[in-house]
Motif scaffolding. Structure first.
Motif, PDB file in Angstrom:
ATOM      1  N   ALA A  90       0.808  -1.217   0.000  1.00  0.00           N
ATOM      2  CA  ALA A  90       0.000   0.000   0.000  1.00  0.00           C
ATOM      3  C   ALA A  90       0.840   1.266   0.000  1.00  0.00           C
ATOM      4  O   ALA A  90       0.336   2.354  -0.287  1.00  0.00           O
ATOM      5  CB  ALA A  90      -0.944   0.006   1.201  1.00  0.00           C
ATOM      6  N   THR A  91       2.142   1.157   0.310  1.00  0.00           N
ATOM      7  CA  THR A  91       3.025   2.326   0.216  1.00  0.00           C
ATOM      8  C   THR A  91       3.681   2.432  -1.157  1.00  0.00           C
ATOM      9  O   THR A  91       4.444   3.374  -1.401  1.00  0.00           O
ATOM     10  CB  THR A  91       4.131   2.298   1.288  1.00  0.00           C
ATOM     11  OG1 THR A  91       5.129   1.325   0.942  1.00  0.00           O
ATOM     12  CG2 THR A  91       3.567   1.990   2.660  1.00  0.00           C
ATOM     13  N   GLY A  92       3.430   1.464  -2.033  1.00  0.00           N
ATOM     14  CA  GLY A  92       4.005   1.482  -3.369  1.00  0.00           C
ATOM     15  C   GLY A  92       5.053   0.423  -3.606  1.00  0.00           C
ATOM     16  O   GLY A  92       5.605   0.326  -4.708  1.00  0.00           O
ATOM     17  N   LEU A  93       5.347  -0.403  -2.608  1.00  0.00           N
ATOM     18  CA  LEU A  93       6.360  -1.439  -2.765  1.00  0.00           C
ATOM     19  C   LEU A  93       5.831  -2.628  -3.559  1.00  0.00           C
ATOM     20  O   LEU A  93       4.702  -3.083  -3.346  1.00  0.00           O
ATOM     21  CB  LEU A  93       6.840  -1.933  -1.402  1.00  0.00           C
ATOM     22  CG  LEU A  93       7.803  -1.020  -0.644  1.00  0.00           C
ATOM     23  CD1 LEU A  93       7.985  -1.503   0.787  1.00  0.00           C
ATOM     24  CD2 LEU A  93       9.158  -0.957  -1.364  1.00  0.00           C
ATOM     25  N   ILE A 114      13.924  -1.672  11.721  1.00  0.00           N
ATOM     26  CA  ILE A 114      14.814  -0.645  12.256  1.00  0.00           C
ATOM     27  C   ILE A 114      14.265   0.734  11.922  1.00  0.00           C
ATOM     28  O   ILE A 114      14.375   1.676  12.713  1.00  0.00           O
ATOM     29  CB  ILE A 114      16.237  -0.818  11.687  1.00  0.00           C
ATOM     30  CG1 ILE A 114      16.708  -2.269  11.837  1.00  0.00           C
ATOM     31  CG2 ILE A 114      17.207   0.146  12.349  1.00  0.00           C
ATOM     32  CD1 ILE A 114      16.606  -2.833  13.235  1.00  0.00           C
ATOM     33  N   ALA A 115      13.700   0.890  10.747  1.00  0.00           N
ATOM     34  CA  ALA A 115      12.991   2.110  10.350  1.00  0.00           C
ATOM     35  C   ALA A 115      11.724   1.678   9.625  1.00  0.00           C
ATOM     36  O   ALA A 115      11.589   0.524   9.214  1.00  0.00           O
ATOM     37  CB  ALA A 115      13.862   2.983   9.449  1.00  0.00           C
ATOM     38  N   HIS A 116      10.790   2.604   9.463  1.00  0.00           N
ATOM     39  CA  HIS A 116       9.505   2.262   8.858  1.00  0.00           C
ATOM     40  C   HIS A 116       9.693   1.824   7.410  1.00  0.00           C
ATOM     41  O   HIS A 116      10.552   2.328   6.696  1.00  0.00           O
ATOM     42  CB  HIS A 116       8.544   3.448   8.926  1.00  0.00           C
ATOM     43  CG  HIS A 116       7.110   3.065   8.776  1.00  0.00           C
ATOM     44  ND1 HIS A 116       6.519   2.861   7.544  1.00  0.00           N
ATOM     45  CD2 HIS A 116       6.151   2.820   9.693  1.00  0.00           C
ATOM     46  CE1 HIS A 116       5.251   2.521   7.722  1.00  0.00           C
ATOM     47  NE2 HIS A 116       4.996   2.477   9.009  1.00  0.00           N
ATOM     48  N   TYR A 117       8.855   0.879   6.974  1.00  0.00           N
ATOM     49  CA  TYR A 117       8.971   0.311   5.637  1.00  0.00           C
ATOM     50  C   TYR A 117       8.439   1.211   4.529  1.00  0.00           C
ATOM     51  O   TYR A 117       8.628   0.917   3.338  1.00  0.00           O
ATOM     52  CB  TYR A 117       8.230  -1.029   5.564  1.00  0.00           C
ATOM     53  CG  TYR A 117       6.794  -0.954   6.028  1.00  0.00           C
ATOM     54  CD1 TYR A 117       5.800  -0.373   5.253  1.00  0.00           C
ATOM     55  CD2 TYR A 117       6.428  -1.451   7.269  1.00  0.00           C
ATOM     56  CE1 TYR A 117       4.489  -0.296   5.693  1.00  0.00           C
ATOM     57  CE2 TYR A 117       5.127  -1.390   7.726  1.00  0.00           C
ATOM     58  CZ  TYR A 117       4.160  -0.804   6.936  1.00  0.00           C
ATOM     59  OH  TYR A 117       2.867  -0.722   7.379  1.00  0.00           O
ATOM     60  N   ASP A 118       7.785   2.313   4.844  1.00  0.00           N
ATOM     61  CA  ASP A 118       7.137   3.148   3.833  1.00  0.00           C
ATOM     62  C   ASP A 118       8.173   3.661   2.831  1.00  0.00           C
ATOM     63  O   ASP A 118       9.006   4.511   3.139  1.00  0.00           O
ATOM     64  CB  ASP A 118       6.421   4.316   4.505  1.00  0.00           C
ATOM     65  CG  ASP A 118       5.480   5.052   3.556  1.00  0.00           C
ATOM     66  OD1 ASP A 118       5.741   5.057   2.341  1.00  0.00           O
ATOM     67  OD2 ASP A 118       4.485   5.626   4.040  1.00  0.00           O
ATOM     68  N   VAL A 119       8.114   3.170   1.611  1.00  0.00           N
ATOM     69  CA  VAL A 119       9.119   3.511   0.608  1.00  0.00           C
ATOM     70  C   VAL A 119       9.037   4.985   0.216  1.00  0.00           C
ATOM     71  O   VAL A 119      10.033   5.572  -0.242  1.00  0.00           O
ATOM     72  CB  VAL A 119       8.973   2.599  -0.625  1.00  0.00           C
ATOM     73  CG1 VAL A 119       7.664   2.850  -1.366  1.00  0.00           C
ATOM     74  CG2 VAL A 119      10.178   2.739  -1.558  1.00  0.00           C
ATOM     75  N   ARG A 120       7.889   5.606   0.416  1.00  0.00           N
ATOM     76  CA  ARG A 120       7.799   7.039   0.125  1.00  0.00           C
ATOM     77  C   ARG A 120       8.693   7.835   1.070  1.00  0.00           C
ATOM     78  O   ARG A 120       9.300   8.837   0.681  1.00  0.00           O
ATOM     79  CB  ARG A 120       6.344   7.503   0.244  1.00  0.00           C
ATOM     80  CG  ARG A 120       5.403   6.842  -0.762  1.00  0.00           C
ATOM     81  CD  ARG A 120       3.954   7.097  -0.437  1.00  0.00           C
ATOM     82  NE  ARG A 120       3.598   6.537   0.881  1.00  0.00           N
ATOM     83  CZ  ARG A 120       2.387   6.658   1.429  1.00  0.00           C
ATOM     84  NH1 ARG A 120       1.438   7.329   0.787  1.00  0.00           N
ATOM     85  NH2 ARG A 120       2.139   6.109   2.604  1.00  0.00           N
ATOM     86  N   ARG A 121       8.799   7.386   2.328  1.00  0.00           N
ATOM     87  CA  ARG A 121       9.705   8.040   3.272  1.00  0.00           C
ATOM     88  C   ARG A 121      11.154   7.805   2.889  1.00  0.00           C
ATOM     89  O   ARG A 121      12.011   8.675   3.074  1.00  0.00           O
ATOM     90  CB  ARG A 121       9.448   7.521   4.692  1.00  0.00           C
ATOM     91  CG  ARG A 121       8.057   7.795   5.229  1.00  0.00           C
ATOM     92  CD  ARG A 121       7.988   7.416   6.706  1.00  0.00           C
ATOM     93  NE  ARG A 121       6.635   7.336   7.185  1.00  0.00           N
ATOM     94  CZ  ARG A 121       6.290   6.986   8.422  1.00  0.00           C
ATOM     95  NH1 ARG A 121       7.247   6.665   9.295  1.00  0.00           N
ATOM     96  NH2 ARG A 121       5.023   6.934   8.805  1.00  0.00           N
TER      97      ARG A 121
END
Length: 523
Positions: A216-219, A431-438
């Protein structure tokens, strides 16, 4: 001419293919890109009665976005319990532990920032009184260290220091009593093995939910940097399908013998429809904050001068054995000495090593290291969101540990690209959020010690999660071109030209894997 299964029209397509960098339409047939071109031509040639046509005016289509370093299976257990990622200081931590739910009598937490201790040594005495005697296992954000309570130490039978085959430590005080600070995997595993485990059903449901949220984040793809539960992946794929394509690199740890290496080689044959084992993961060091990054000069605590492999030559020998069998490797190397040794190892392989190996993290390296990545064909795999654990004034634990000179060389993404390196980008979830937009946004505007000087252009950031990520995995994808898999991401704005702040919240309209829709958002 056969009709397309899916036709995307009236849109901007960033193909990442230098021969045809942009188009306005594409056709998908049998899971592959059947045609790329202009809308009028593709509608005329490819639209049929069963074709799903999507008019994407105002949107941008890119190759499917990739997280080049993630832990979606192993991370399910690692990220269980209380979410401590928002804890800012010791008072916050103590309050969070008071309120934390007990899991079979345990307090379990994850994501704890080293900076929350305000420079104090990590010690169980800081939290024992709010635990009411409960055993506690609290992972620090880096995944390489933990704080555990006295009851947890007792449950694991830990009463003092131990020797390990890999660089690990049960931190003890001057009297030889464990402080509750466990550093690196072997030490943490002693307690982790007695911590309540997620049930198979919970892990299975959690994996389905997590991969769906990632899509849903584009991955559309993730490079999995651990020995994921392949049987679990196979079971989920059989029942529901996988919304992401997964390339898995199981771990190779110090002490491995030839038989163990040959098992890793044999494991490369395992695959499903959307997942495959494709490489092996090594650790050359640990983390800066934990004092286990392998540095050419000690950190401010006198630590960091040892490799994760007590005999670095054994690491090199293991890489040579795998390379001879055609197995790609990815090496966790954060400190300058670790990166240099990994590069030296690839250089010793000769010309056949080019394009076959990668280095993960690369948090601080000197100038002379940079051109070696391109010269040796070693991909640099980096995680821009990690910069958020540092501060621009270098008052954070990472910067203080290294000192100003080395902290000034933080996360040199810009410098590596300028030196001609293949640069793959990822999150390192959890370790960090998976949201590829970030990931994309932070790659353009790095935080903390890295600073804006290491920022990438919009196109370079997009390459990091598409074409360069594919190169790092030895794959042909990461582009939109006829004949390639129809792994696609559709965003409500152009990730190349939109401001980084807007990109972090970009609407994700569609993701597809092999032409199969894995997420459909609202316009």
């Amino acid at each position: 001419m056969p009709s397309a299964d899916l036709l995307l029209t009236d849109t901007r397509i960033r193909t990442m293919d230098p021969l045809t960098p942009e188009a306005t339409a594409l056709a998908v047939k049998d899971g592959r890109i059947a045609a790329v071109g202009d809308t009028d031509t593709l509608v005329r040639d490819w639209q049929g009665p069963a074709t799903e046509r999507l008019d994407l005016r105002g949107a941008t289509v890119t190759p499917g976005l990739t997280d080049a370093h993630s832990h979606p299976v192993w991370g399910l257990q690692m990220a269980s319990g209380a979410d401590l990622t928002g804890v800012q200081d010791l008072d916050d931590l103590r309050a969070a532990l008071r309120m934390a739910d007990r899991i079979d009598g345990w307090v379990v937490g994850w994501g704890l920032d080293h900076n929350a201790f305000g420079g104090r040594p990590v010690h169980r005495d800081l939290v024992e009184d709010v635990l009411d005697g409960a055993p506690a296992f609290l992972r620090l954000y880096d995944g390489h260290s933990a704080l555990v309570s006295g009851a947890a130490l007792s449950a694991a039978g830990i009463t003092g220091p131990r020797e390990f085959a890999q660089r690990s430590e049960i931190v003890c005080d001057a009297a030889g009593q464990p402080t509750g600070h466990l550093v690196e995997h072997a030490a943490m595993d002693l307690v982790d093995r007695v911590v309540p485990r997620l049930s198979y059903e919970a892990r299975r449901a959690g994996l389905v939910d997590l991969l769906g949220a990632m899509a849903a984040t584009g991955l559309t793809t993730a490079h999995v940097m651990d020995g994921a539960d392949l049987d679990l992946l196979a079971a989920v794929e059989e029942d529901t399908g996988l919304p992401l394509r997964l390339t898995i690199a199981p771990w190779c740890m110090p002490g491995v013998d030839r038989a163990g290496l040959d098992e890793l080689i044999a494991l490369q044959r395992r695959h499903g429809r959307a997942w495959r084992v494709g490489g092996v993961k090594f650790f050359m060091d640990g983390t800066v904050e934990g004092g286990t990054a392998w540095l050419e000069h000690a950190d401010c605590h006198g630590q960091g001068t040892d490799a994760f492999w007590p005999d670095p030559a054994a690491y090199s020998a293991a890489v040579r054995h795998l390379h001879a069998a055609g197995v790609r490797t990815a090496t966790h190397a954060i400190g300058d000495a670790a990166v240099r040794h990994a590069l030296d190892t690839v250089e010793a392989l000769g010309p056949t090593g080019r394009g076959a190996h990668r280095i993960e993290h690369i948090e601080t390296v000197p100038d002379d290291t940079l051109p070696r990545f391109a010269a040796l064909g070693v991909a640099a795999s980096m995680q821009p969101p990690h910069t958020a654990y540092t501060k621009g004034d270098r008052s954070d634990e990472w910067s203080r540990r290294l000192g100003d000179e080395r902290a000034a060389r933080a996360w040199r993404t810009r410098d590596l690209r300028d030196a001609g390196a293949v640069l793959a980008l990822g999150s390192d979830w959890p370790i960090a959020h998976y949201d590829v937009r970030r990931v994309l946004a932070t790659a353009r505007v790095p935080a903390g010690a890295a600073g804006p000087g290491q920022g990438l252009t919009g196109l370079e950031a997009l390459e990091g999660v598409t074409s360069h990520a594919a190169l790092a995995a030895g794959e042909r994808g990461g582009r939109i071109a006829t004949g390639l898999r129809a792994d696609l991401t559709v965003l409500g704005l152009d990730p190349v030209t939109a401001p980084a702040g807007e990109l972090a919240e970009a609407p994700v309209l569609l993701t597809t894997v092999d032409g199969r829709v894995t997420h459909r958002g609202d316009r």
